[in-house]
Design an enzyme around this catalytic site. Structure first.
Site, PDB file in Angstrom:
ATOM      1  CE  LYS A  29      -4.069   1.821   2.521  1.00  0.00           C
ATOM      2  NZ  LYS A  29      -4.987   1.570   3.654  1.00  0.00           N
ATOM      3  CB  SER A  44      -8.469   0.201   5.539  1.00  0.00           C
ATOM      4  OG  SER A  44      -9.101   1.414   5.320  1.00  0.00           O
ATOM      5  CB  SER A  58      -8.449   3.288   2.760  1.00  0.00           C
ATOM      6  OG  SER A  58      -7.559   2.723   3.695  1.00  0.00           O
TER       7      SER A  58
HETATM    8  N1  GLN Z   1     -13.355   3.457   6.139  1.00  0.00           N
HETATM    9  C1  GLN Z   1     -12.781   3.837   7.393  1.00  0.00           C
HETATM   10  C2  GLN Z   1     -12.411   5.287   7.364  1.00  0.00           C
HETATM   11  O1  GLN Z   1     -12.623   5.898   6.374  1.00  0.00           O
HETATM   12  C3  GLN Z   1     -11.595   2.992   7.699  1.00  0.00           C
HETATM   13  C4  GLN Z   1     -10.417   3.375   6.909  1.00  0.00           C
HETATM   14  C5  GLN Z   1      -9.210   2.595   7.314  1.00  0.00           C
HETATM   15  O2  GLN Z   1      -9.324   1.572   7.972  1.00  0.00           O
HETATM   16  N2  GLN Z   1      -8.047   3.135   6.973  1.00  0.00           N
HETATM   17  O3  GLN Z   1     -11.907   5.792   8.302  1.00  0.00           O
END
Ligand code: GLN
Length: 486
Positions: free
Chosen positions: A76, A175, A151
Site C-alpha cells: 500500500k 481498510s 481504503s
Molecule cells: N473506512 C474507514 C475510514 O474511512 C476505515 C479506513 C481505514 O481503515 N483506513 O476511516
C-alpha cells in the site's frame, strides 16, 4: 496459469520448479496487461524488483528457506519502501519518495519477499470504497462498475487480480477487511501492536495497524510470521505469542470451539442475499464441530460515532505535518507569507475527505467541545471494548458479517459521506477494541464476493488464522478468481 495461493508458489519455489525471477516477471506483466482496467498500482521499480528476485533465487539455490523467500508482494502506498514514491494517495505527497524502509517492509525484504508495486488507496487511508485517491478510483475486478472497497483498494485488488500472491495494506477501521470481503481475498487486522507502524504514514495512531493480505489464511500467516514482533522504532509494538506456529499453519480443531454470533451484527439490516451466503458459512463451521452461541455486544450502536470522533481528532493532529514545509507538495506563489503558503498548500494538496476530517477533528478537540465529543468518545470506546471482554468469557471466537452488502456501484456513496461511513458499521468496533480480526471469503451473492469476519481475543491472532485455515480446508470459495485478460 492459475493465480495460485502464496503457499502453492512457496512449494514450487522450494522444489525448484520455478524461480523467483519468473514470479516477479509474471507479476510485472500482469500489472502491465491488467492494471489499465483496474488502476490498483501507482508505482513500480522493475530493475530493483528483478535484482531482488535474482538474489532470492541465489538464496533458494543455496538451500535457504523462509516463509516468503522469492514471493512477490505489493505494498500500500502509505508504507515506506526506500527510494520509491510514497504518496498515500494524495496530491500533497506527489513526487515524494520514502527515505527509508518501513519495519514491516525491511522484515519482508530480509526474509526474501520481493516488493513489485506500490498500490493505490483512498487518500491518507480515509475511505471505504477506493474512490478517494488523488490518482483515480480503483475498480473491482469482479465487476468493474463497482468499487473494490477501501481504503486498501490497491493492495487487495493486486491480490484478487493475481498480480502478486501477497500484499500489505493498513487497517484503521476496516481498510483491509472491507475490500477483502468485496474482492474475495483473505486479510488480517492483527491485534494492535503486533505489527510495527514505523514507516506507515499515520492516519489515526490509536487505531492504525498494518494488515497482511493473501489468497488464503495460510498465506497471511506466512507473511505475519516474518513481520511480527517488537520493534524499538514503534513504542506501541509488542511480541506475538506463538509466532512460531504461523508457518506452516495448521488448521484449528473446531470441534468443541464456541463461536459467538453477536445479535447486533446479525440484524435485519443485512442484505438477504448476503445473509444466505453467511448462513451457509456458519453451517460449515457447525459441520466442522463448532458450537454457535448467540452473544450480545450492546454498545455496538455507538461504534460509528465513536470511531469517527476518535479518528477525525487524530487525523487533525497527524495531518498537520503536511504543511508544504517538510514534505512533498508546496503551493507555488511569489511573496506569500508563511500562513498563506501553508493554507494554499493544504487547500490544493488535500482532497475533500481529508479536509472534512481535519475540520471535524479540529472542532472535536477545540476548547469547550473536547469534553463533549472527544472525551465522551473515549469513554464509549472503553464500553465497546468491555462488551468484547464479556463476550470472550463465554466464547472462543466471534463470527460476524464484514459488510451489510456486497460491493456497491461506483459513485453510489461519494456524494454522501455519512453513507460511506456507515459501510464500516461491522468493522470499526474491533479497531476501537484493539482486537485481532480477519475477513475471509464465504461465497458469492449474485456473482459478487461475500466475506465472513472472525474476531478473536487480544493476541490470539494465531488461533484466529488457524480457525480460518480449518474453514478454508473445507471450502473452496477463496480459490475462485475473477475473469481477467491473461
Ligand atoms: N473506512 C474507514 C475510514 O474511512 C476505515 C479506513 C481505514 O481503515 N483506513 O476511516
Amino acid at each position: 496459469m492459475a493465480l495460485g495461493t502464496a503457499m502453492d508458489w512457496r512449494g514450487r519455489l522450494d522444489a525448484g520448479d520455478l524461480s523467483a525471477e519468473f514470479l516477479v516477471r509474471q507479476a510485472l506483466e500482469r500489472i502491465q496487461v491488467r492494471d489499465g482496467l483496474l488502476n490498483a498500482v501507482l508505482a513500480t521499480d522493475t530493475p530493483r524488483s528483478l535484482d531482488l528476485a535474482r538474489e532470492a533465487d541465489r538464496r533458494l539455490r543455496n538451500g535457504e528457506r523462509t516463509p516468503v523467500l522469492g514471493l512477490p508482494v505489493v505494498l500500500k502506498d502509505n508504507l515506506a519502501w526506500a527510494g520509491v514514491p510514497a504518496t498515500s494517495g494524495s496530491r500533497a505527497l506527489k513526487g515524494y519518495s520514502a527515505p527509508y524502509d518501513a519495519t514491516v517492509v525491511s522484515r519482508l525484504l530480509t526474509a526474501g519477499a520481493i516488493p513489485v508495486a506500490k498500490a493505490n488507496m483512498d487518500e491518507f487511508a480515509m475511505g471505504s470504497s477506493g474512490e478517494y485517491s488523488a490518482f483515480g478510483p480503483t475498480l473491482n475486478p469482479w465487476d468493474r462498475t463497482r468499487v473494490p472497497g477501501g481504503s486498501s483498494s490497491g493492495p487487495i485488488v493486486a491480490v484478487a487480480a493475481g498480480y502478486a500472491p501477497l500484499a500489505l495494506g493498513s487497517d484503521t477501521g476496516g481498510s483491509v477487511r472491507l475490500p477483502a470481503s468485496f474482492c474475495n481475498v483473505t486479510a488480517l487486522r492483527p491485534t494492535y501492536g503486533v505489527l510495527s507502524r514505523y514507516g506507515l504514514t499515520a492516519m489515526a495512531s490509536s487505531l492504525d495497524q498494518v494488515g497482511p493480505v493473501g489468497a488464503s489464511a495460510a498465506d497471511v500467516a506466512a507473511a505475519l510470521q516474518v513481520m511480527a514482533g517488537r520493534d524499538p522504532m514503534d513504542s506501541t509494538s509488542l511480541d506475538l505469542p506463538r509466532t512460531g506456529d504461523l508457518f506452516p499453519l495448521r488448521p484449528a480443531e473446531l470441534k468443541g470451539k464456541r463461536i459467538g454470533l453477536p445479535a447486533e451484527y446479525w440484524d435485519p439490516g443485512l442484505d438477504p442475499a448476503v445473509r444466505t451466503v453467511l448462513d451457509a458459512s456458519l453451517d460449515q463451521l457447525t459441520a466442522l464441530g463448532a458450537e454457535l452461541v448467540e452473544v450480545s455486544l450492546p454498545h455496538t450502536r455507538y461504534a460509528i460515532d465513536t470511531y469517527y470522533l476518535v479518528c477525525t481528532s487524530e487525523v487533525s493532529s497527524n495531518l498537520s505535518r503536511f504543511d508544504g514545509v517538510r514534505y512533498g507538495f508546496r503551493a507555488p506563489g511569489e511573496g506569500l507569507d508563511l500562513a498563506e503558503m501553508i493554507s494554499g498548500t493544504r487547500d490544493r494538496g488535500l482532497g475533500e475527505e481529508a479536509k472534512r476530517r481535519i475540520l471535524l477533528g479540529t472542532f472535536c478537540l477545540s476548547r469547550g467541545w473536547y469534553e463533549a465529543f472527544y472525551l465522551k468518545a473515549l469513554r464509549a470506546r472503553t464500553l465497546i471494548a468491555r462488551d468484547f471482554e464479556a463476550a470472550f468469557q463465554r466464547v472462543d471466537l466471534l463470527a460476524t458479517p464484514v459488510s451489510p452488502t456486497t460491493a456497491f456501484p461506483l459513485e453510489a456513496k461519494t456524494s454522501d459521506p455519512l453513507s460511506m461511513y456507515l459501510a464500516d458499521v461491522f468493522t470499526v468496533t474491533t479497531s476501537l477494541a484493539a482486537l485481532p480480526c480477519l475477513s475471509m471469503p464465504a461465497g458469492f451473492a449474485e456473482g459478487l464476493p461475500v466475506g465472513l469476519q472472525l474476531i478473536g481475543p487480544a493476541l490470539e491472532d494465531v488461533a484466529l488464522l488457524e480457525a480460518a485455515h480449518a474453514f478454508q480446508q473445507a471450502t473452496s470459495h477463496h480459490l475462485s478468481t475473477p475473469p481477467l485478460p491473461s
